[in-house]
Enzyme design. Structure first.
Site, mmCIF file in Angstrom:
data_model
loop_
_atom_site.group_PDB
_atom_site.id
_atom_site.type_symbol
_atom_site.label_atom_id
_atom_site.label_comp_id
_atom_site.label_asym_id
_atom_site.label_seq_id
_atom_site.Cartn_x
_atom_site.Cartn_y
_atom_site.Cartn_z
ATOM 1 N N THR A 185 -8.134 1.768 1.467
ATOM 2 C CA THR A 185 -7.814 0.860 2.569
ATOM 3 C C THR A 185 -7.429 1.589 3.862
ATOM 4 O O THR A 185 -7.341 0.964 4.909
ATOM 5 C CB THR A 185 -6.696 -0.121 2.168
ATOM 6 O OG1 THR A 185 -5.581 0.633 1.651
ATOM 7 C CG2 THR A 185 -7.180 -1.114 1.138
ATOM 8 N N TYR A 187 -0.658 8.306 -2.267
ATOM 9 C CA TYR A 187 -0.858 8.010 -3.692
ATOM 10 C C TYR A 187 -2.072 8.773 -4.240
ATOM 11 O O TYR A 187 -2.139 9.081 -5.428
ATOM 12 C CB TYR A 187 -1.143 6.514 -3.886
ATOM 13 C CG TYR A 187 0.045 5.568 -3.866
ATOM 14 C CD1 TYR A 187 1.361 6.022 -3.735
ATOM 15 C CD2 TYR A 187 -0.170 4.189 -3.991
ATOM 16 C CE1 TYR A 187 2.415 5.123 -3.734
ATOM 17 C CE2 TYR A 187 0.883 3.289 -4.001
ATOM 18 C CZ TYR A 187 2.175 3.761 -3.869
ATOM 19 O OH TYR A 187 3.215 2.867 -3.883
ATOM 20 N N GLY A 188 -3.043 8.985 -3.373
ATOM 21 C CA GLY A 188 -4.367 9.421 -3.837
ATOM 22 C C GLY A 188 -4.413 10.766 -4.516
ATOM 23 O O GLY A 188 -5.365 11.066 -5.239
ATOM 24 N N CYS A 196 -4.419 -1.548 -1.831
ATOM 25 C CA CYS A 196 -4.565 -0.110 -2.067
ATOM 26 C C CYS A 196 -5.472 0.059 -3.280
ATOM 27 O O CYS A 196 -5.148 -0.441 -4.368
ATOM 28 C CB CYS A 196 -3.191 0.490 -2.348
ATOM 29 S SG CYS A 196 -3.242 2.223 -2.817
ATOM 30 N N ASN A 197 -6.588 0.733 -3.095
ATOM 31 C CA ASN A 197 -7.499 0.928 -4.223
ATOM 32 C C ASN A 197 -6.866 1.795 -5.300
ATOM 33 O O ASN A 197 -7.073 1.567 -6.494
ATOM 34 C CB ASN A 197 -8.792 1.608 -3.744
ATOM 35 C CG ASN A 197 -9.638 0.688 -2.912
ATOM 36 O OD1 ASN A 197 -9.355 0.475 -1.729
ATOM 37 N ND2 ASN A 197 -10.658 0.124 -3.521
ATOM 38 N N THR A 198 -6.103 2.797 -4.866
ATOM 39 C CA THR A 198 -5.504 3.720 -5.830
ATOM 40 C C THR A 198 -4.501 2.984 -6.717
ATOM 41 O O THR A 198 -4.516 3.114 -7.944
ATOM 42 C CB THR A 198 -4.807 4.875 -5.080
ATOM 43 O OG1 THR A 198 -5.692 5.388 -4.091
ATOM 44 C CG2 THR A 198 -4.412 5.976 -6.032
ATOM 45 N N GLU A 202 -2.595 7.911 8.921
ATOM 46 C CA GLU A 202 -1.133 7.797 8.924
ATOM 47 C C GLU A 202 -0.548 8.306 10.244
ATOM 48 O O GLU A 202 0.435 7.785 10.742
ATOM 49 C CB GLU A 202 -0.526 8.578 7.751
ATOM 50 C CG GLU A 202 -0.660 7.878 6.413
ATOM 51 C CD GLU A 202 0.183 6.605 6.312
ATOM 52 O OE1 GLU A 202 1.227 6.522 6.964
ATOM 53 O OE2 GLU A 202 -0.229 5.684 5.581
ATOM 54 N N ASP A 215 0.878 -1.177 0.000
ATOM 55 C CA ASP A 215 0.000 0.000 0.000
ATOM 56 C C ASP A 215 0.913 1.224 0.000
ATOM 57 O O ASP A 215 2.132 1.097 0.186
ATOM 58 C CB ASP A 215 -0.894 -0.023 1.255
ATOM 59 C CG ASP A 215 -1.825 1.178 1.364
ATOM 60 O OD1 ASP A 215 -2.247 1.711 0.318
ATOM 61 O OD2 ASP A 215 -2.135 1.610 2.488
HETATM 62 N N1 DGL Z 1 -4.736 3.278 0.895
HETATM 63 C C1 DGL Z 1 -4.778 3.757 -0.410
HETATM 64 C C2 DGL Z 1 -6.062 3.409 -1.167
HETATM 65 O O1 DGL Z 1 -6.658 2.436 -0.907
HETATM 66 C C3 DGL Z 1 -4.177 5.068 -0.768
HETATM 67 C C4 DGL Z 1 -4.269 6.220 0.161
HETATM 68 C C5 DGL Z 1 -3.320 7.303 -0.326
HETATM 69 O O2 DGL Z 1 -2.118 7.043 -0.306
HETATM 70 O O3 DGL Z 1 -3.801 8.354 -0.768
HETATM 71 O O4 DGL Z 1 -6.481 4.091 -2.039
#
Ligand code: DGL
Length: 257
Positions: A181, A38-39, A69-71, A148, A6
């Site tokens: 997540t 990441y988002g 991680c969905n992103t 975080e 993630d």
């Molecule tokens: N946990 C990640 C997700 O499921 C990303 C969160 C992030 O880094 O913005 O999208």
């Protein structure tokens, strides 16, 4: 060995579900703190980082890798499957299908990162599974920061959760999909804001079941039950989050890329 990654500590929730389904498997978790969050990045940037994480895990001997991680799943799942055919990848998909099946009001809320909503994956699950259902979306970048930093309860968290969800609740959703997540770590606050009439869907247990299925098929479901945690820049943050979640494991920093 099974790899899980993630952008940060969010995927630890998925890791915990994987561990409970595979008590003796050897698990390696990568938190890409050096590139987090990441988002708010472009999908191309996230794809590049996801490839670094996945390649490192494959080089450690992981035959099954779960993108917790969905992103990163939105940005890289298809490309990784194509480029690394020896690895079985499990990705996160916004749980629009189960939400569309249970909604009574016909209005479903999805919370995720901005990048997840931009990806083709989200458009395709909505097109495939949400016909006749209104899907309302909200990106909640501050929730990722809170998680975080280990701030998951208290008045500040409650007001941030309320601020993000208000437009969805005002629109009459009765089902809320957690499609990032990091967000389940705020479940208590989310439940308090949405109340008992909104059903919350977290796909992490289903993703862990799929990981366990593939691990059995590849024969990597049993080992010595070791868990190893790796952050690309912030060992202490990863260790603190793991401890909060009851995950006891050594952690180290490893620069990727
Ligand atoms: N946990 C990640 C997700 O499921 C990303 C969160 C992030 O880094 O913005 O999208």
């Amino acid at each position: 060995m099974i790899g899980v990654f993630d952008s940060g500590v969010g995927g630890l929730g998925v890791l915990r579900h994987v561990r409970s389904q595979l008590p003796t498997a050897d698990l390696v978790y990568v938190a890409d703190h050096a590139a987090a969050p990441y988002g708010t990045r472009s999908l191309a940037e996230v794809e590049e980082r996801a490839e670094l994480c996945a390649s490192w895990l494959a080089a450690q001997g992981c035959r099954v890798v779960t993108i917790a991680c969905n992103t990163a799943s939105a940005a890289a799942l298809h490309a990784l499957r194509r480029r690394m055919p020896d690895v079985d990848f499990v990705g996160m998909e916004p749980a629009v299908k189960p939400a569309a099946e249970v909604t009574g009001t016909g209005r479903v809320g999805v919370v995720a990162t901005a990048a997840t909503f931009q990806g083709e994956l989200f458009a395709s699950v909505v097109a495939r599974f949400a016909s006749g259902v209104e899907v309302l979306t909200a990106a909640c970048p501050t929730w990722v920061e809170l998680v975080e930093e280990g701030r998951t309860r208290g008045p500040e968290v409650a007001s941030e959760v309320r601020r993000c969800l208000k437009p969805l609740l005002d629109a009459g959703i009765d089902t809320l999909v957690l499609a990032c997540t990091h967000y389940p770590a705020l479940l208590e606050a989310i439940e308090a804001v949405v109340g008992p009439n909104v059903r919350i869907i977290d796909p992490a247990p289903a993703v862990a079941s799929q990981t366990a299925r593939l691990a059995r098929r590849r024969g990597v479901d049993t080992g010595r039950g070791r868990t190893e945690l790796v952050s690309t820049s912030d060992r202490d943050r990863l260790l603190a989050a793991a401890e909060r979640m009851g995950i006891v494991a050594p952690a180290r920093v490893l620069a990727l890329g």
